[in-house]
Design an enzyme around this catalytic site. Structure first.
Site, PDB file in Angstrom:
ATOM      1  N   THR A   1       9.091   0.409   1.413  1.00 22.93           N
ATOM      2  CA  THR A   1       7.924   1.140   0.958  1.00 22.93           C
ATOM      3  C   THR A   1       7.036   1.443   2.144  1.00 22.93           C
ATOM      4  O   THR A   1       7.371   1.140   3.272  1.00 22.93           O
ATOM      5  CB  THR A   1       7.146   0.341  -0.087  1.00 22.93           C
ATOM      6  OG1 THR A   1       6.099   1.146  -0.588  1.00 22.93           O
ATOM      7  CG2 THR A   1       6.569  -0.922   0.483  1.00 22.93           C
TER       8      THR A   1
ATOM      9  N   LYS B   1       0.853  -1.187   0.000  1.00 23.04           N
ATOM     10  CA  LYS B   1       0.000   0.000   0.000  1.00 23.04           C
ATOM     11  C   LYS B   1       0.884   1.230   0.000  1.00 23.04           C
ATOM     12  O   LYS B   1       2.024   1.218   0.484  1.00 23.04           O
ATOM     13  CB  LYS B   1      -0.951   0.021   1.198  1.00 23.04           C
ATOM     14  CG  LYS B   1      -0.316   0.107   2.573  1.00 23.04           C
ATOM     15  CD  LYS B   1       0.088   1.480   3.058  1.00 23.04           C
ATOM     16  CE  LYS B   1      -1.053   2.472   2.925  1.00 23.04           C
ATOM     17  NZ  LYS B   1      -0.574   3.839   3.377  1.00 23.04           N
TER      18      LYS B   1
END
Length: 406
Positions: free
Chosen positions: A190, A179
């Protein structure tokens, strides 16, 4: 709308990994917001976390737990980041871990917590604890797609990827979800990414694989230059594929595994940029001819983080002077503008530090109107190269972030 991002592809189950998702009403009603990922006994787990020095409470707790015991399960909530919450944040994260551990019959330290959402507000622990039975009731090996939706915040689409490789006579599976759409310049991994394989691989080799793949994927994207307090990337290996155990960072088996993990990470990382808040363009910045890779990356990120460059791309305006100016202020020691070349896709804009003789504004506009664009910068002073991925900066990016807490 996401730039060139297709619907979530079919995601293969990974033997030894079960996922359960539920709508716990953590911040908004009737939306998936709580995920449990259960690992079979013997699963090796490695992770990297944000380098932001004000990291969130779940990052601190997850790091501590990962050093203490092999994880039995991961617990992910959206809505609240549990960052900037002081000692109470640590207590809340541990309380959620303890609640899940109690229901799974394991130690608190065998639970890794992850959170994403609003910074500075405490977790609604009671709502999370109340939602755990729903997650556990939904646990199944085919729960990847639901989990991809359950970890979304400002994402407009779920993000996931699956791959298969052959190691000897065994087929090895790899599936992951991620996400992220804003506050993206990971500086390690990330926003949140969870990837699993059934490959048999030792912990040290798995960790090496993770670090190498992260540096070629999640550490090569930026939307707005902001490093989140909550970034985490987790790689799990259940070992149930029964391949010969990969115990060294060399040889064909390791090369195949590393290649598959890297491809999966790159796909997930690019999907984050394609779904960047308000994005209308997917932009690759490739820098060649630098003295070192770090110089190339410095130039690439200076261009990618320039608001003037990003807004020009949103307007489809071939204002190459903004790119030139960004290159000129990049923190590198050696730049020779007499050797500089800049291309937009295949159109040469600048050659030897001056406008190319064949360049026309019409050719530049034709490229800038495309949804996917390559900025190729040749410094002409060495042989190093680097490539990153970024997006444009639109009205919607400002609107989404202005309205985020409302």
């Amino acid at each position: 709308m996401p730039v060139g991002l297709r619907e979530l592809p079919p995601l293969d189950s990974v033997p030894g990994i079960r996922l359960g998702t539920t709508a716990a009403g953590i911040r908004k009603p009737d939306r998936p917001d709580l995920v449990v990922i259960e690992c079979a006994p013997g699963t090796n787990v490695t992770a990297v976390f944000t380098r932001n020095r004000f990291c969130a409470a779940p990052v601190t707790v997850a790091r501590d737990h990962l050093e203490t015991a092999p994880p039995r399960a991961l617990l992910i909530n959206t809505g609240f980041a549990n960052a900037g919450t002081g000692p109470f944040g640590l207590e809340d994260a541990r309380a959620c871990c303890a609640a899940l551990a109690g229901q799974l019959g394991c130690r608190t330290e065998e639970i890794l917590p992850f959170s994403t959402g609003i910074i500075g507000e405490r977790l609604p622990v009671s709502r999370i604890v109340a939602g755990l039975p729903g997650c556990l009731m939904n646990l199944n090996e085919n729960g990847w797609a639901e989990a991809a939706r359950g970890i979304m915040t400002t994402d407009t689409v779920p993000k996931g990827s699956s791959r298969k490789i052959n190691l000897g006579s065994q087929t090895v599976l790899l599936t992951g979800v991620a996400k992220g759409a804003g506050m993206i310049r990971p500086d390690m991994a990330t926003m949140l990414a969870f990837v699993a394989t059934d490959a048999a691989v030792t912990p040290a080799v798995l960790n090496s694989c993770l670090l190498t793949a992260v540096n070629q994927s999640f550490n090569r994207i930026t939307v707005d230059g902001d490093t989140s307090t909550n970034d985490a990337c987790v790689l799990m290996a259940t070992g149930l594929a029964r391949n010969s155990v990969i115990d060294r960072v060399e040889g064909e088996a390791y090369a195949k595994l590393l290649g598959s993990v890297t491809e999966t990470f790159i796909g997930l990382a690019q999907s984050i940029v394609r779904d960047a808040e308000g994005a209308t363009k997917f932009i690759t910045v490739e820098v060649r001819g630098g003295l070192t890779e770090s110089d190339c990356l410095a130039v690439a990120y200076t261009v990618a983080h320039s608001p003037l460059v990003k807004t020009a791309f949103f307007a489809s305006d071939p204002n190459w002077g903004r790119i030139l100016a960004a290159v000129g202020r990049a923190p590198v020691e050696r730049l020779d503008f007499s050797k500089l070349a800049i291309h937009l896709n295949d159109v040469c804009v600048v050659r030897q530090g001056a406008p190319d003789n064949d360049y026309t504004e019409a050719r530049g506009i034709a490229v800038m109107r495309l949804p996917e664009i390559l900025i190729r910068i040749d410094l002409g002073v060495g042989i190093a190269t680097a490539r990153i991925w970024t997006s444009d900066l639109s009205h919607d990016y400002v609107r989404i972030n202005a309205e985020y807490r409302s």
